[in-house]
Design a protein around this motif. Structure first.
Motif, short mmCIF file in Angstrom:
data_model
loop_
_atom_site.label_atom_id
_atom_site.label_comp_id
_atom_site.label_asym_id
_atom_site.label_seq_id
_atom_site.Cartn_x
_atom_site.Cartn_y
_atom_site.Cartn_z
N ALA A 116 0.83 -1.21 0.00
CA ALA A 116 0.00 0.00 0.00
C ALA A 116 0.86 1.26 0.00
O ALA A 116 0.52 2.25 -0.65
N ALA A 117 2.00 1.21 0.69
CA ALA A 117 2.84 2.39 0.85
C ALA A 117 3.46 2.84 -0.47
O ALA A 117 3.84 4.01 -0.61
N ARG A 118 3.59 1.96 -1.45
CA ARG A 118 4.20 2.35 -2.72
C ARG A 118 3.17 2.85 -3.74
O ARG A 118 3.53 3.26 -4.83
N ARG A 119 1.89 2.80 -3.39
CA ARG A 119 0.86 3.29 -4.31
C ARG A 119 0.80 4.81 -4.26
O ARG A 119 1.36 5.44 -3.37
N ASP A 120 0.11 5.40 -5.25
CA ASP A 120 0.17 6.85 -5.36
C ASP A 120 -0.73 7.60 -4.39
O ASP A 120 -0.27 8.41 -3.60
N PHE A 121 -2.04 7.29 -4.42
CA PHE A 121 -2.99 8.06 -3.62
C PHE A 121 -3.67 7.17 -2.59
O PHE A 121 -3.84 5.97 -2.80
N THR A 122 -4.09 7.80 -1.52
CA THR A 122 -4.72 7.04 -0.43
C THR A 122 -5.98 6.31 -0.90
O THR A 122 -6.26 5.20 -0.45
N ILE A 123 -6.72 6.93 -1.82
CA ILE A 123 -7.97 6.32 -2.28
C ILE A 123 -7.73 5.12 -3.19
O ILE A 123 -8.66 4.38 -3.50
N ASN A 124 -6.47 4.96 -3.65
CA ASN A 124 -6.13 3.80 -4.48
C ASN A 124 -5.47 2.70 -3.68
O ASN A 124 -5.05 1.68 -4.26
N ALA A 125 -5.35 2.87 -2.38
CA ALA A 125 -4.68 1.88 -1.53
C ALA A 125 -5.66 1.23 -0.57
O ALA A 125 -5.37 1.02 0.60
N LEU A 126 -6.83 0.90 -1.08
CA LEU A 126 -7.87 0.23 -0.30
C LEU A 126 -7.94 -1.22 -0.76
O LEU A 126 -8.07 -1.48 -1.96
N TYR A 127 -7.86 -2.14 0.17
CA TYR A 127 -7.84 -3.57 -0.13
C TYR A 127 -9.09 -4.23 0.45
O TYR A 127 -9.55 -3.85 1.53
N ALA A 128 -9.62 -5.22 -0.27
CA ALA A 128 -10.81 -5.92 0.21
C ALA A 128 -10.56 -7.42 0.21
O ALA A 128 -10.10 -7.98 -0.80
N HIS A 129 -10.87 -8.06 1.32
CA HIS A 129 -10.75 -9.53 1.42
C HIS A 129 -11.76 -10.15 0.45
O HIS A 129 -12.93 -9.75 0.41
N PRO A 130 -11.35 -11.14 -0.35
CA PRO A 130 -12.25 -11.66 -1.39
C PRO A 130 -13.48 -12.39 -0.88
O PRO A 130 -14.46 -12.51 -1.61
N GLU A 131 -13.44 -12.86 0.37
CA GLU A 131 -14.61 -13.57 0.91
C GLU A 131 -15.40 -12.70 1.87
O GLU A 131 -16.62 -12.56 1.72
#
Length: 396
Positions: A116-131
């Protein structure tokens, strides 16, 4: 609060379930645009996945599950899984080792936060568990999303120094999602705008055209001009051109035409074919894009008194561009199908003219008159032919 991902369609796709089974739900997360756009209520088109597995492991696991893969970006850890309901880019967790503003050297990571830290913007660093679809937010991206604020992760200047293209990406995302301006981001982009000169022309053109394709990027382009960012990539643009762009955007909306990035680029430039050719070469536009830009640049040198004649001579798409750029009503030709000229050279030969340049010349003269008269029926075309044959000294 209800998690919008729970009601979204895309997490329930069969292909994504198969991919989850292959990689293991705890070893992967949906990330980026699909998560962000769902939370914003925007249609999702592409789904990206981050995983702790290395690219080789992803390939092996997918093969065992019968999922075909393509090594689309294997040097940077990306494998594309080909699923029945659409491809998914699967990228191994990464962290930057070295950057020079144009490209990054990365190493694989094992921690989601490092990725997440290497991504550009905070709104692009959101992760979702697939289940569970539980969202992991390491840099207050959810708060920024709620405020419609585009903010760099960490220090804005450092993030731009890592990849100068992030300046243009910032403006594109701000135009698309932003409402509240982030002062640090605005200042950093303006102060470091000169670094855009070191980027490949293709990357600059790609971002610029994506920005111009958005529903209403006018305010953002005006801000880029005011902060002297736009002149780095489009030194030909003056303030009046930015104002004309905003007028064009309003005109497109009023007349029901979709945004066209090349048409909008044309209004940011002086109406000069030489300028258009130069910009097209500098941005390395495709042949089709260059032709459209040059045609639009010639808008002041053509008779537009008859919209249908214009469409017949240029093609409907190019004619629509010119009319919109000139403030005309282009709906008059939006659905118009140009008629086929009902005369062939053989018909002229049959009237006693030897095959050769005379046939071509007479054919052109008759077509010009046919167009000027508003595309009359074939009997009138035959009459026009007779007149031209008589004037040329041939027996009618």
């Amino acid at each position: 609060m209800t998690n919008p991902l729970q009601n979204a369609e895309w997490p329930r796709r069969e292909g994504l379930a198969a991919l989850t089974a292959a990689l293991g739900a705890d070893n992967m997360r949906w990330v980026g645009g699909a998560v962000r756009d769902t939370l914003l209520g925007v249609d999702v088109h592409d789904v990206d996945c981050a995983t702790i597995h290395t690219p080789d492991q992803v390939i092996d696991l997918c093969r065992e599950a019968g999922i075909r893969t393509v090594p689309t970006g294997i040097d940077h850890g990306t494998i594309t899984a080909i699923l029945e309901d659409g491809p998914v880019e699967v990228t191994t967790l990464r962290r930057d080792v070295a950057t020079d503003g144009r490209r990054a050297t990365v190493s694989f990571a094992t921690e989601w936060r490092d990725d997440a830290a290497r991504r550009d913007f905070t709104i692009n660093a959101l992760y979702a568990h697939p289940e569970t679809l539980e969202i992991s937010d390491y840099f207050t991206g959810l708060d920024d999303l709620a405020k419609r604020r585009v903010r760099f992760i960490g220090d804005a200047r450092q993030r731009i120094a890592e990849d100068h293209l992030r300046i243009l990406r910032y403006y594109r995302f701000q135009a698309r999602f932003g409402a509240e301006l982030d002062k640090e981001a605005e200042e950093a982009c303006a102060d470091l705008s000169a670094t855009l000169k070191g980027l490949s022309r293709e990357r600059v053109a790609d971002e610029l055209l994506k920005l111009l394709s958005l529903p209403d990027p006018g305010a953002t382009l005006e801000r880029m001009f005011d902060r002297a960012v736009l002149r780095v990539i489009l030194p030909e643009t003056a303030l009046r051109h930015v104002e004309q762009l905003r007028e064009l955007i309003e005109r497109e909306a009023e007349q029901g035409f979709a945004a066209d990035p090349i048409r909008r680029l044309a209004t940011l430039l002086p109406p000069s074919p030489d300028v258009a050719e130069g910009v097209a070469a500098r941005l390395r536009l495709s042949r089709a894009q260059r032709a459209q830009l040059v045609s639009a640049s010639e808008r002041l040198g053509h008779d537009i008194s008859s919209h249908k004649v214009l469409a017949y001579e240029l093609g409907t798409a190019f004619a629509v561009d010119r009319l919109l750029l000139l403030g005309e009503d282009a709906t008059t030709i939006a659905d118009w199908q140009a008629p086929t000229f009902p005369l062939k050279g053989g018909a002229i030969v049959a009237r006693g003219v030897a095959a050769g340049p005379d046939v071509a010349r007479i054919l052109q003269l008759v077509e010009k008159r046919w167009v000027r008269e508003g595309f009359p029926a074939e009997d009138r075309v035959q009459a026009l032919l007779g007149e031209e044959l008589e004037q040329a000294g041939f027996s009618a």
